[in-house]
Design a protein around this motif. Structure first.
Motif, PDB file in Angstrom:
ATOM      1  N   PRO A  78       0.490  -1.176  -0.176  1.00  0.00           N
ATOM      2  CA  PRO A  78       0.266   0.386   0.227  1.00  0.00           C
ATOM      3  C   PRO A  78       0.721   0.910  -0.303  1.00  0.00           C
ATOM      4  O   PRO A  78       1.885   1.251   0.906  1.00  0.00           O
ATOM      5  N   TYR A  79       0.436   2.184  -0.609  1.00  0.00           N
ATOM      6  CA  TYR A  79       1.379   3.589  -0.536  1.00  0.00           C
ATOM      7  C   TYR A  79       1.270   4.481   0.863  1.00  0.00           C
ATOM      8  O   TYR A  79      -0.183   4.167   1.655  1.00  0.00           O
ATOM      9  N   LEU A  80       2.420   5.120   0.910  1.00  0.00           N
ATOM     10  CA  LEU A  80       2.294   5.523   2.012  1.00  0.00           C
ATOM     11  C   LEU A  80       1.904   7.119   1.661  1.00  0.00           C
ATOM     12  O   LEU A  80       2.233   7.548   0.735  1.00  0.00           O
ATOM     13  N   ALA A  81       0.233   7.693   2.663  1.00  0.00           N
ATOM     14  CA  ALA A  81       0.180   9.090   2.590  1.00  0.00           C
ATOM     15  C   ALA A  81       1.101  10.159   2.797  1.00  0.00           C
ATOM     16  O   ALA A  81       1.910   9.509   4.101  1.00  0.00           O
ATOM     17  N   CYS A  82       0.872  11.207   1.620  1.00  0.00           N
ATOM     18  CA  CYS A  82       1.800  12.336   2.948  1.00  0.00           C
ATOM     19  C   CYS A  82       1.111  12.585   4.043  1.00  0.00           C
ATOM     20  O   CYS A  82      -0.045  12.111   4.089  1.00  0.00           O
ATOM     21  N   PRO A  83       2.526  13.254   4.570  1.00  0.00           N
ATOM     22  CA  PRO A  83       3.479  13.950   4.359  1.00  0.00           C
ATOM     23  C   PRO A  83       4.391  12.542   4.294  1.00  0.00           C
ATOM     24  O   PRO A  83       4.391  11.204   5.640  1.00  0.00           O
ATOM     25  N   ALA A  84       5.863  11.804   4.021  1.00  0.00           N
ATOM     26  CA  ALA A  84       6.425  11.167   3.783  1.00  0.00           C
ATOM     27  C   ALA A  84       7.719  11.104   3.791  1.00  0.00           C
ATOM     28  O   ALA A  84       8.133  12.300   3.347  1.00  0.00           O
ATOM     29  N   THR A  85       8.850  10.466   5.135  1.00  0.00           N
ATOM     30  CA  THR A  85       9.850  10.615   5.007  1.00  0.00           C
ATOM     31  C   THR A  85      10.496   8.983   4.924  1.00  0.00           C
ATOM     32  O   THR A  85      10.090   8.256   4.338  1.00  0.00           O
ATOM     33  N   VAL A  86      11.504   9.143   4.619  1.00  0.00           N
ATOM     34  CA  VAL A  86      12.562   7.684   4.515  1.00  0.00           C
ATOM     35  C   VAL A  86      12.051   6.914   5.412  1.00  0.00           C
ATOM     36  O   VAL A  86      12.146   5.577   5.170  1.00  0.00           O
ATOM     37  N   ALA A  87      12.311   7.136   6.816  1.00  0.00           N
ATOM     38  CA  ALA A  87      12.094   6.232   8.453  1.00  0.00           C
ATOM     39  C   ALA A  87      10.353   5.704   7.908  1.00  0.00           C
ATOM     40  O   ALA A  87      10.493   4.460   7.664  1.00  0.00           O
ATOM     41  N   GLY A 101      15.103 -17.975   4.443  1.00  0.00           N
ATOM     42  CA  GLY A 101      15.029 -17.606   5.768  1.00  0.00           C
ATOM     43  C   GLY A 101      15.950 -16.094   5.337  1.00  0.00           C
ATOM     44  O   GLY A 101      15.657 -15.405   5.987  1.00  0.00           O
ATOM     45  N   THR A 102      15.846 -15.480   4.259  1.00  0.00           N
ATOM     46  CA  THR A 102      16.280 -14.280   3.527  1.00  0.00           C
ATOM     47  C   THR A 102      14.917 -13.764   3.713  1.00  0.00           C
ATOM     48  O   THR A 102      13.711 -13.452   3.361  1.00  0.00           O
ATOM     49  N   ARG A 103      15.131 -12.195   4.169  1.00  0.00           N
ATOM     50  CA  ARG A 103      13.711 -12.049   4.690  1.00  0.00           C
ATOM     51  C   ARG A 103      14.275 -10.707   3.298  1.00  0.00           C
ATOM     52  O   ARG A 103      14.856  -9.995   3.083  1.00  0.00           O
ATOM     53  N   LEU A 104      12.498 -10.355   2.448  1.00  0.00           N
ATOM     54  CA  LEU A 104      12.394  -9.609   1.497  1.00  0.00           C
ATOM     55  C   LEU A 104      11.550  -7.826   2.318  1.00  0.00           C
ATOM     56  O   LEU A 104      10.903  -8.162   2.774  1.00  0.00           O
ATOM     57  N   HIS A 105      11.955  -7.105   2.317  1.00  0.00           N
ATOM     58  CA  HIS A 105      11.029  -6.055   2.840  1.00  0.00           C
ATOM     59  C   HIS A 105      11.285  -5.370   1.433  1.00  0.00           C
ATOM     60  O   HIS A 105      10.879  -4.493   0.508  1.00  0.00           O
ATOM     61  N   PHE A 106      10.035  -5.160   0.988  1.00  0.00           N
ATOM     62  CA  PHE A 106       8.798  -4.511   0.061  1.00  0.00           C
ATOM     63  C   PHE A 106       8.437  -3.040   0.781  1.00  0.00           C
ATOM     64  O   PHE A 106       7.601  -3.263   0.821  1.00  0.00           O
ATOM     65  N   MET A 107       9.223  -2.036  -0.225  1.00  0.00           N
ATOM     66  CA  MET A 107       8.925  -0.633   0.239  1.00  0.00           C
ATOM     67  C   MET A 107       7.619  -0.013  -0.218  1.00  0.00           C
ATOM     68  O   MET A 107       7.571  -0.395  -1.207  1.00  0.00           O
ATOM     69  N   PRO A 108       6.555   0.743  -0.084  1.00  0.00           N
ATOM     70  CA  PRO A 108       5.528   1.648  -0.404  1.00  0.00           C
ATOM     71  C   PRO A 108       6.389   2.498  -0.747  1.00  0.00           C
ATOM     72  O   PRO A 108       7.629   2.914  -1.066  1.00  0.00           O
ATOM     73  N   GLY A 109       4.910   2.994  -2.501  1.00  0.00           N
ATOM     74  CA  GLY A 109       5.082   3.766  -3.235  1.00  0.00           C
ATOM     75  C   GLY A 109       4.734   5.424  -2.170  1.00  0.00           C
ATOM     76  O   GLY A 109       4.521   5.206  -0.707  1.00  0.00           O
ATOM     77  N   VAL A 110       4.701   6.673  -2.742  1.00  0.00           N
ATOM     78  CA  VAL A 110       3.592   7.673  -1.851  1.00  0.00           C
ATOM     79  C   VAL A 110       2.522   8.181  -2.390  1.00  0.00           C
ATOM     80  O   VAL A 110       2.721   8.259  -4.482  1.00  0.00           O
ATOM     81  N   GLY A 153      11.100  20.563   4.411  1.00  0.00           N
ATOM     82  CA  GLY A 153      11.338  19.893   6.483  1.00  0.00           C
ATOM     83  C   GLY A 153      11.544  18.572   5.879  1.00  0.00           C
ATOM     84  O   GLY A 153      11.148  17.794   6.694  1.00  0.00           O
ATOM     85  N   GLY A 154      12.234  18.760   4.904  1.00  0.00           N
ATOM     86  CA  GLY A 154      12.562  16.759   4.373  1.00  0.00           C
ATOM     87  C   GLY A 154      12.645  15.704   4.199  1.00  0.00           C
ATOM     88  O   GLY A 154      12.238  14.700   4.090  1.00  0.00           O
ATOM     89  N   ALA A 155      10.614  16.173   4.396  1.00  0.00           N
ATOM     90  CA  ALA A 155       9.431  14.938   3.981  1.00  0.00           C
ATOM     91  C   ALA A 155       8.458  15.560   2.469  1.00  0.00           C
ATOM     92  O   ALA A 155       8.125  16.691   2.303  1.00  0.00           O
ATOM     93  N   ILE A 156       8.041  14.270   1.860  1.00  0.00           N
ATOM     94  CA  ILE A 156       7.246  14.960   0.825  1.00  0.00           C
ATOM     95  C   ILE A 156       5.964  14.955   1.088  1.00  0.00           C
ATOM     96  O   ILE A 156       5.576  14.162   1.792  1.00  0.00           O
ATOM     97  N   ASN A 157       5.394  16.647   1.197  1.00  0.00           N
ATOM     98  CA  ASN A 157       4.117  16.695   1.123  1.00  0.00           C
ATOM     99  C   ASN A 157       3.018  17.047   0.332  1.00  0.00           C
ATOM    100  O   ASN A 157       2.163  17.603   0.951  1.00  0.00           O
ATOM    101  N   GLY A 158       3.129  16.285  -1.181  1.00  0.00           N
ATOM    102  CA  GLY A 158       2.259  16.510  -1.684  1.00  0.00           C
ATOM    103  C   GLY A 158       3.257  16.347  -3.399  1.00  0.00           C
ATOM    104  O   GLY A 158       4.215  16.296  -3.236  1.00  0.00           O
ATOM    105  N   LEU A 159       2.990  15.868  -4.051  1.00  0.00           N
ATOM    106  CA  LEU A 159       2.924  15.427  -5.603  1.00  0.00           C
ATOM    107  C   LEU A 159       2.030  15.470  -6.656  1.00  0.00           C
ATOM    108  O   LEU A 159       1.261  15.600  -7.166  1.00  0.00           O
TER     109      LEU A 159
END
Length: 301
Positions: A78-87, A101-110, A153-159
């Protein structure tokens, strides 16, 4: 601490980076193995084919970003809603474990819902690789689907997304305007391009749809040669994108940064300078820097 692996897996390309404990890139791999080339959903087989030696260590963590996490990819995240940071991106990853045992971390979009629905998946890492933790800026990513990304402030808050490149391709290949273009692409015509940009900003422009047709009618009436149609059309489309994007700016001093493919970035910079608007050229490897920040967030063990 073990080295950290990040995979940027898009529609057409597979790019992987291995970062050392100090954040330096100790290895990288690229292949034309995008998700559209994967047959019958055999994503794990493709991953092992491309970076199998990197995965040899038991309990390995791998971070995956881009279209691999889309509806057409391996695991839809699922997408991460703005505001979005790297963390925030790292914290909202979906984790799947393979048999070894390999762990896959699937990152969200924004995503953003206001003032209109919009999404991106993968470009956010280029944005984070361009700005600092407290930066305010508008990041422009020219391309098939151009993105204008507002950072505060380093965060994505719109696109906002503009289908500039895709519309140019469709008009060139499948429209009556494109039928007049020479079969062999003509050299870039700077004058025709800037004339198209100016038209987009001109009071004479009543509609993008009307402007597009003038790329044909002007050639038919001898106002300009057919060899200049492509450059003029490119200028019109980019000009309309710039006019709309700049209208979104809340302050005249807002920092504007272009990142992406060099030839296209230079064309946008040319158009902006012609219209009296300064823009910075972002880092050549913005995505790598973004992945470096992602790898250092603790998302990977």
């Amino acid at each position: 601490m073990q080295d950290r692996i990040v995979v940027d897996w898009g529609s057409s390309n597979f790019r992987a980076y291995r970062f050392g404990p100090d954040g330096t890139v100790i290895d990288r791999h690229q292949a034309a193995a995008g998700i559209l080339s994967v047959i019958d959903g055999r994503f794990e087989d493709t991953l092992r084919r491309e970076i199998g030696p990197w995965m040899a260590k038991e309990g390995r963590d791998i971070c995956l970003s881009g279209m691999i996490t889309s509806r057409n990819g391996w695991v839809e995240t699922p997408y991460l809603a703005c505001p979005a940071t790297v963390a925030g991106i790292a914290q909202h990853a979906l984790v799947r474990e393979l048999a070894d045992g390999t762990r896959l971390h699937f990152m969200p979009g924004v995503s953003a819902l206001a003032p209109s629905p919009d999404v991106m998946r993968g470009e956010e890492m280029q944005v984070f690789g361009t700005v600092g933790a407290a930066d305010d800026a508008t990041i422009v990513l020219p391309g098939t689907h151009s993105k204008w990304v507002r950072v505060a402030g380093g965060a994505i808050n719109g696109l906002r997304t503009f289908l500039t490149g895709e519309v140019f391709a469709l008009l060139s290949q499948h429209s009556i305007v494109g039928r007049l273009m020479p079969k062999d692409p003509a050299p870039f015509d700077e004058g025709a391009f800037l004339a198209g940009v100016d038209l987009a900003f001109s009071p004479a422009s009543i509609s993008l749809l009307n402007d597009i047709f003038t790329a044909r009618s002007g050639a038919l009436l001898g106002a300009f040669p057919v060899e200049s149609i492509a450059s003029r059309l490119s200028g019109m489309l980019i000009g309309h994108e710039l006019a709309a994007g700049l209208a979104l700016e809340t302050g005249t001093a807002a920092r504007l940064v272009l990142i992406g493919e060099p030839v296209l970035v230079q064309r946008y910079a040319l158009a902006l300078a012609h219209r009296g608007r300064a823009a910075e050229i972002g880092p050549a490897e913005a995505a790598v820097e973004g992945f470096r920040k992602l790898a250092s967030t603790g998302a990977l063990a």
